[in-house]
Design a protein around this motif. Structure first.
Motif, PDB file in Angstrom:
ATOM      1  N   PHE A  83       1.701  -4.374  34.123  1.00 59.63           N
ATOM      2  CA  PHE A  83       2.388  -4.257  35.404  1.00 59.63           C
ATOM      3  C   PHE A  83       1.667  -5.059  36.473  1.00 59.63           C
ATOM      4  CE2 PHE A  83      -0.851  -0.949  35.691  1.00 59.63           C
ATOM      5  CZ  PHE A  83      -1.309  -1.085  36.999  1.00 59.63           C
ATOM      6  N   GLN A 102       2.230  -1.456  28.640  1.00 60.59           N
ATOM      7  CA  GLN A 102       2.564  -1.043  30.011  1.00 60.59           C
ATOM      8  C   GLN A 102       1.981  -2.015  31.047  1.00 60.59           C
ATOM      9  OE1 GLN A 102       4.552   1.658  31.244  1.00 60.59           O
ATOM     10  NE2 GLN A 102       5.235   1.705  29.128  1.00 60.59           N
ATOM     11  N   ILE A 104       6.804  -3.094  36.134  1.00 59.53           N
ATOM     12  CA  ILE A 104       6.291  -2.972  34.772  1.00 59.53           C
ATOM     13  C   ILE A 104       7.122  -3.832  33.835  1.00 59.53           C
ATOM     14  CG2 ILE A 104       5.782  -1.368  32.890  1.00 59.53           C
ATOM     15  CD1 ILE A 104       5.773   0.885  35.035  1.00 59.53           C
TER      16      ILE A 104
END
Length: 527
Positions: free
Chosen positions: A503, A501, A161
């Motif tokens: 990732f 977030q 992440i």
């Protein structure tokens, strides 16, 4: 005059919507309004033993090192800042210094041209171009479990992440280690492998266009900034901007009034957050608003009361604006919660009304006059409000569109203006600073390395009979000859670039290293 365009559109006017045709035509990239006809089945080749062996070697030898190197690249906040360039912004200077250090460590040549960094293997005149970018979109630290600029490998096991892990620092790292694996084995190259890292893909393409006027790119190129199996069509990045005027009429100090309405962070992200404030709210109205909000799946709301004033905080799900279907737009959902009430006419209520009536909860311009349309291969045009920002002059509203083949910019412009005119007449208001930009969709279905890339993807992914795909995104591949996008995201899997977030899975990261190594072997190594 208020400037509403983002940096890279500041010098583009509606009349110049075909600005790139002169640059692209010599490279063999053609645009048309015809319906694309994808082939139903592609004859795949067997991947060579050398490609398979080197791909597995790359992961076994350098898999863990790639993650260490990714962490270093992610640590630099390479977001464009007005007034600074990659040569004056300390974050970019340090980022390029790390690229130079890693290149030396891996035995690759390195050249810094300001906005463009070239990292290469081999000295052949013929080249395989690998196109990436080192800049990233902004990130809101409040929406991340750890800093966006720290590679987080612990919050969710199996995920890497961090801002840039998928878009596009992860691909840079895997490409460099793929080149290192090939170098280790001392194989003869038929083409120089040349990795280009552009430093302003997310904000300003003009420096890259200028660079290309004095630079000869490879005659076949891979862009690793999209998805698999192979992208042969990209929708055109488009935009409608306007200003809802600061107008107030019929304000009753005792009547419920929508006082503010805002949301969104930047033009190419589906807004995760939006907020509104209402004055003179009684218990009955507050209950109605809460009940409405509870009917929306995937949304979270907070109602903060201060006497008879209520602030509503809406929280949805961010996503890349090229894939609005995987996000939950907090702006449109909040506008829907507030729809149907007779708010006194002011800047906030006009903004909310425009979004609810002209866009609604749809993502395909279903309510925006007649502008919606679709292409059989590229799919439907999408439209999403991405930035709603209140200023002293009024509310700036940015709508991001991704348009396929099928309509000309001139027709879209006429239909847009007609839809806006009708709404203005209905509401007795004049929208200001209306600006549009219609980017050109790209179709590249005859590149010579298409079959090779499909074969590599099919071999390592196990997907049978993979076919080219179209995406809503718009990459720098538009500026290069025979440029096909190859990863890093798998088909059918949510693309997290531009989202909070962001990732990439560890498994996918290693699979990318395999596939990039194999692709480079098949396209650049003598067999």
């Amino acid at each position: 005059m208020i400037t509403l365009r983002p940096l890279f559109l500041q010098r583009i006017l509606v009349s110049s919507t075909l600005f790139c045709s002169a640059l692209l035509t010599p490279f063999g990239v053609f645009y048309a309004n015809a319906v694309s006809q994808p082939i139903d089945h592609y004859q795949l080749n067997s991947v060579s033993t050398m490609a398979d062996t080197l791909a597995n070697y790359a992961v076994a030898k350098y898999g863990e090192q790639t993650i260490v190197s990714l962490a270093k690249l992610v640590s630099f906040n390479t977001v464009a800042i007005d007034g600074l360039t990659p040569e004056t912004n300390p974050e970019f200077i340090n980022f390029k210094s790390e690229l130079k250090h890693l290149s030396a460590q891996l035995g690759l040549d390195y050249a810094d041209h300001g906005y463009v960094v070239l990292i290469g293997l081999g000295d052949n005149d013929r080249k395989l171009g690998v196109i990436t970018h080192g800049d990233v979109q902004p990130a809101d630290p409040k929406l991340w479990k750890k800093s966006p600029y720290e590679l987080d490998m612990t919050s969710t096991p199996g995920l890497l992440i961090g801002r840039g892990t998928e878009d596009d620092k992860g691909p840079i790292v895997t490409a460099m280690y793929a080149m290192k694996a090939i170098k280790d084995k001392g194989v003869s190259l038929d083409r120089r492998i040349e990795l280009m890292v552009y430093m302003a893909e997310e904000s300003d393409w003009d420096p890259l266009k200028t660079f290309l006027t004095g630079f000869t790119p490879a005659d076949i190129n891979i862009t690793i900034d999209a998805e698999y199996p192979v992208v042969t069509a990209e929708k055109g990045w488009s935009e409608i901007r306007l200003l809802v005027p600061n107008k107030t009429t019929d304000m009753d100090p005792k009547r419920p009034s929508l006082m503010t309405f805002s949301g969104g962070a930047f033009a190419s992200q589906i807004p995760q957050q939006a907020r509104a404030s209402i004055a003179n709210v009684d218990a009955k109205l507050l209950l109605q608003l809460k009940q409405r909000s509870e009917l929306q799946q995937g949304m979270r709301y907070q109602f903060l009361t201060d006497g008879d004033r209520v602030t509503i905080l809406a929280d949805g799900k961010s996503a890349h604006s090229s894939t609005p279907e995987v996000g939950i737009n907090a702006v449109t959902h909040l506008a829907q919660v507030l729809a149907g009430f007779s708010w006194p006419k002011n800047q906030a209520s006009l903004t909310q009304s425009f979004i609810a009536q002209m866009i609604g909860l749809g993502i395909y311009a279903e309510q925006f006059g007649d502008i919606g349309y679709s292409d059989d291969f590229m799919g439907k045009m999408t439209l999403a409000p991405t930035v709603v920002k209140s200023t002293e002059q009024g509310t700036e509203l940015v709508m991001n569109l991704r348009r396929p083949l099928g309509k000309s910019p001139e027709l879209l412009e006429r239909q847009t203006q007609a839809a806006l005119k009708a709404w203005q007449q209905d509401h007795g208001v004049r929208l200001e600073h209306i600006e549009t930009y219609w980017g050109e969709p790209k179709l590249m279905d005859n590149a010579p390395h298409l079959q090779t890339l499909l074969s590599v993807f099919g071999h390592f992914s196990g997907v049978k009979n993979p076919k080219p795909v179209a995406i809503g995104g718009s990459t720098n591949s538009k500026l290069f000859p025979n440029a096909l996008s190859f990863g890093p995201a798998m088909p059918g899997v949510e693309y997290t670039g531009h989202s909070e977030q962001e990732f990439i899975t560890r498994e996918q990261f290693m699979l990318n290293l395999k596939m990039y190594t194999a692709a480079f072997v098949e396209l650049a190594v003598k067999h």
